[in-house]
Design an enzyme around this catalytic site. Structure first.
Site, PDB file in Angstrom:
ATOM      1  N   ALA A 146       3.832   1.587  -1.088  1.00 46.89           N
ATOM      2  CA  ALA A 146       4.481   1.745  -2.397  1.00 46.89           C
ATOM      3  C   ALA A 146       3.531   2.427  -3.383  1.00 46.89           C
ATOM      4  O   ALA A 146       3.947   3.269  -4.186  1.00 46.89           O
ATOM      5  CB  ALA A 146       4.922   0.380  -2.926  1.00 46.89           C
ATOM      6  N   TYR A 205       0.844  -1.204   0.000  1.00 46.53           N
ATOM      7  CA  TYR A 205       0.000   0.000   0.000  1.00 46.53           C
ATOM      8  C   TYR A 205       0.883   1.258   0.000  1.00 46.53           C
ATOM      9  O   TYR A 205       0.665   2.194  -0.772  1.00 46.53           O
ATOM     10  CB  TYR A 205      -0.904  -0.028   1.231  1.00 46.53           C
ATOM     11  CG  TYR A 205      -1.703   1.226   1.496  1.00 46.53           C
ATOM     12  CD1 TYR A 205      -2.877   1.496   0.797  1.00 46.53           C
ATOM     13  CD2 TYR A 205      -1.306   2.143   2.478  1.00 46.53           C
ATOM     14  CE1 TYR A 205      -3.625   2.647   1.062  1.00 46.53           C
ATOM     15  CE2 TYR A 205      -2.039   3.283   2.749  1.00 46.53           C
ATOM     16  CZ  TYR A 205      -3.209   3.531   2.040  1.00 46.53           C
ATOM     17  OH  TYR A 205      -3.934   4.670   2.304  1.00 46.53           O
ATOM     18  N   ILE A 223      -7.168   8.436   9.618  1.00 44.09           N
ATOM     19  CA  ILE A 223      -8.502   9.034   9.577  1.00 44.09           C
ATOM     20  C   ILE A 223      -9.496   7.913   9.903  1.00 44.09           C
ATOM     21  O   ILE A 223      -9.413   6.812   9.331  1.00 44.09           O
ATOM     22  CB  ILE A 223      -8.798   9.623   8.178  1.00 44.09           C
ATOM     23  CG1 ILE A 223      -7.630  10.525   7.692  1.00 44.09           C
ATOM     24  CG2 ILE A 223     -10.124  10.369   8.188  1.00 44.09           C
ATOM     25  CD1 ILE A 223      -7.427  11.810   8.434  1.00 44.09           C
ATOM     26  N   LYS A 240       1.218   4.570  -2.560  1.00 43.54           N
ATOM     27  CA  LYS A 240       1.043   5.962  -2.145  1.00 43.54           C
ATOM     28  C   LYS A 240       2.303   6.789  -2.444  1.00 43.54           C
ATOM     29  O   LYS A 240       2.209   7.990  -2.701  1.00 43.54           O
ATOM     30  CB  LYS A 240       0.659   6.017  -0.659  1.00 43.54           C
ATOM     31  CG  LYS A 240      -0.726   5.415  -0.392  1.00 43.54           C
ATOM     32  CD  LYS A 240      -1.817   6.147  -1.172  1.00 43.54           C
ATOM     33  CE  LYS A 240      -3.205   5.640  -0.884  1.00 43.54           C
ATOM     34  NZ  LYS A 240      -4.256   6.397  -1.594  1.00 43.54           N
TER      35      LYS A 240
HETATM   36  P1  NAP Z   1     -12.771   3.865   2.432  1.00 45.94           P
HETATM   37  O1  NAP Z   1     -13.678   4.257   3.540  1.00 45.94           O
HETATM   38  O2  NAP Z   1     -12.417   2.443   2.254  1.00 45.94           O
HETATM   39  O3  NAP Z   1     -13.343   4.459   1.055  1.00 45.94           O
HETATM   40  C1  NAP Z   1     -12.705   4.199  -0.164  1.00 45.94           C
HETATM   41  C2  NAP Z   1     -13.726   4.192  -1.251  1.00 45.94           C
HETATM   42  O4  NAP Z   1     -13.071   3.898  -2.511  1.00 45.94           O
HETATM   43  C3  NAP Z   1     -14.767   3.094  -1.023  1.00 45.94           C
HETATM   44  O5  NAP Z   1     -16.055   3.573  -1.265  1.00 45.94           O
HETATM   45  C4  NAP Z   1     -14.356   2.053  -2.049  1.00 45.94           C
HETATM   46  O6  NAP Z   1     -15.419   1.246  -2.494  1.00 45.94           O
HETATM   47  C5  NAP Z   1     -13.839   2.933  -3.171  1.00 45.94           C
HETATM   48  N1  NAP Z   1     -13.110   2.150  -4.156  1.00 45.94           N
HETATM   49  C6  NAP Z   1     -12.345   1.035  -3.959  1.00 45.94           C
HETATM   50  N2  NAP Z   1     -11.910   0.561  -5.125  1.00 45.94           N
HETATM   51  C7  NAP Z   1     -12.395   1.378  -6.091  1.00 45.94           C
HETATM   52  C8  NAP Z   1     -12.300   1.408  -7.495  1.00 45.94           C
HETATM   53  N3  NAP Z   1     -11.620   0.449  -8.171  1.00 45.94           N
HETATM   54  N4  NAP Z   1     -12.934   2.381  -8.181  1.00 45.94           N
HETATM   55  C9  NAP Z   1     -13.635   3.322  -7.520  1.00 45.94           C
HETATM   56  N5  NAP Z   1     -13.782   3.362  -6.192  1.00 45.94           N
HETATM   57  C10 NAP Z   1     -13.162   2.385  -5.482  1.00 45.94           C
HETATM   58  O7  NAP Z   1     -11.394   4.634   2.542  1.00 45.94           O
HETATM   59  P2  NAP Z   1     -11.005   6.112   3.074  1.00 45.94           P
HETATM   60  O8  NAP Z   1     -10.368   5.937   4.378  1.00 45.94           O
HETATM   61  O9  NAP Z   1     -12.133   7.057   2.904  1.00 45.94           O
HETATM   62  O10 NAP Z   1      -9.847   6.422   2.027  1.00 45.94           O
HETATM   63  C11 NAP Z   1      -9.984   7.339   0.937  1.00 45.94           C
HETATM   64  C12 NAP Z   1      -8.599   7.615   0.391  1.00 45.94           C
HETATM   65  O11 NAP Z   1      -7.777   8.145   1.441  1.00 45.94           O
HETATM   66  C13 NAP Z   1      -7.883   6.355  -0.103  1.00 45.94           C
HETATM   67  O12 NAP Z   1      -7.112   6.665  -1.252  1.00 45.94           O
HETATM   68  C14 NAP Z   1      -6.976   5.996   1.061  1.00 45.94           C
HETATM   69  O13 NAP Z   1      -5.859   5.240   0.656  1.00 45.94           O
HETATM   70  C15 NAP Z   1      -6.590   7.382   1.553  1.00 45.94           C
HETATM   71  N6  NAP Z   1      -6.116   7.406   2.942  1.00 45.94           N
HETATM   72  C16 NAP Z   1      -6.909   6.995   3.975  1.00 45.94           C
HETATM   73  C17 NAP Z   1      -6.417   7.052   5.281  1.00 45.94           C
HETATM   74  C18 NAP Z   1      -7.234   6.627   6.492  1.00 45.94           C
HETATM   75  O14 NAP Z   1      -6.668   6.563   7.592  1.00 45.94           O
HETATM   76  N7  NAP Z   1      -8.520   6.350   6.360  1.00 45.94           N
HETATM   77  C19 NAP Z   1      -5.112   7.504   5.522  1.00 45.94           C
HETATM   78  C20 NAP Z   1      -4.331   7.895   4.445  1.00 45.94           C
HETATM   79  C21 NAP Z   1      -4.840   7.856   3.165  1.00 45.94           C
HETATM   80  P3  NAP Z   1     -15.570  -0.275  -1.894  1.00 45.94           P
HETATM   81  O15 NAP Z   1     -15.724  -0.161  -0.453  1.00 45.94           O
HETATM   82  O16 NAP Z   1     -16.774  -0.816  -2.568  1.00 45.94           O
HETATM   83  O17 NAP Z   1     -14.320  -1.006  -2.247  1.00 45.94           O
END
Ligand code: NAP
Length: 261
Positions: free
Chosen positions: A168, A166, A199, A170
């Site tokens: 890698a 993951y 988050i 990012k």
């Molecule tokens: P989340 O709650 O899992 O939401 C991610 C969303 O992306 C989900 O609705 C998911 O749908 C969707 N998704 C997955 N694969 C997809 C695809 N192929 N095409 C379109 N949509 C897709 O995650 P989040 O925490 O809100 O994260 C959002 C972003 O922030 C991500 O890029 C994550 O890596 C980044 N981030 C999060 C954190 C954290 O602590 N939460 C920290 C750093 C960075 P499904 O559920 O149906 O798969």
């Protein structure tokens, strides 16, 4: 946030249209609603399986008085991206702001990461940014304006155990941000990344795994708490708006003071 102009208060993103990927929940949903509250019309997209959740986000955007375009979109499908971006562009007259937010994280030690898991992470978190950005650039170049915001992670600056694959992806997101910025800046387009810390979304909570872990990392954070999706909204609005006209190719940590590089 509103701009003052000759006594007339205007929303900072009024007249703009944004498209957010992975917008059915978590950070993407908060960003989509937050951009709408600053005056933007917003296209929300996510996997077809998230239709019910997307409809709820649509209702929030419409309650803020903005137009919402709602489409299922898998960011690994070039054909579908081109189809949906064309449909939104025709309906809205153009897309001014792209937020590449969709992402996945399935934690595993690197020794247990097989090709399938590796490819799945790079397909969504890496290739998804490439495909969506390349699909939006022709219209942004033609208008000599545009804002692209990639949701990366502090993991992309320093990997941690069980998140190597993951992290890698990012790091890739941060590198793509820097290179795109240099390749498209001459056409008035900025490209920036946000690196959230921890988050408390579905992804964040699943990854932490326990209340003890939440408590531990809350203590480590300078602000003594972990993030709410809404904490990512302000920095996104900044990168999406004229306030950041001279900022490009940057990656901003939004982590409550958990990480400093
Ligand atoms: P989340 O709650 O899992 O939401 C991610 C969303 O992306 C989900 O609705 C998911 O749908 C969707 N998704 C997955 N694969 C997809 C695809 N192929 N095409 C379109 N949509 C897709 O995650 P989040 O925490 O809100 O994260 C959002 C972003 O922030 C991500 O890029 C994550 O890596 C980044 N981030 C999060 C954190 C954290 O602590 N939460 C920290 C750093 C960075 P499904 O559920 O149906 O798969």
């Amino acid at each position: 946030m509103a701009a003052q102009d000759n006594g007339v208060r205007t929303m900072i993103l009024e007249g703009k249209t944004a498209l957010v990927t992975g917008a059915s929940r978590g950070i993407g949903a908060a960003i989509a609603v937050g951009l709408a509250k600053q005056g933007a019309d917003v296209a929300i997209t996510d996997l077809a399986s998230e239709a019910d959740a997307l409809a709820k986000v649509q209702a929030e955007i419409e309650a803020a008085g903005r137009t919402c375009y709602n489409h299922d979109l898998d960011v690994t499908s070039k054909v579908r991206i081109e189809q949906i971006f064309a449909a939104v562009t025709e309906a809205a007259g153009g897309i001014d702001i792209l937020v590449n937010n969709a992402g996945i994280l399935v934690a595993k030690p690197l020794e247990e990461v097989d090709e399938k898991l590796w490819d799945a992470h790079f397909d969504v978190n890496g290739k998804g940014i490439l495909l969506c950005t390349n699909a939006i650039l022709p219209q942004m170049r033609a208008r000599k304006a545009g804002r692209i915001i990639n949701i990366a992670s502090i993991a992309g600056r320093q990997g941690s155990p069980t998140q190597g694959h993951y992290a890698a992806t990012k790091a890739t997101a941060i590198t793509l941000t820097r290179v795109y910025a240099q390749e498209v800046g001459m056409d008035g387009i900025t490209v920036n990344a946000i690196c959230p810390g921890i988050i408390l979304t579905e992804m964040g909570k699943t990854n932490l795994g326990s209340q003890e872990a939440i408590d531990h990392w809350s203590t480590v954070a300078s602000l003594k708490r972990l993030g709410d999706p809404v904490d990512v909204v302000g920095p996104t609005v900044f990168f999406a708006s004229d306030l950041s006209d001279f900022v490009t190719g940057q990656a901003l940590n939004v982590c409550g003071g958990i990480y400093f590089h």
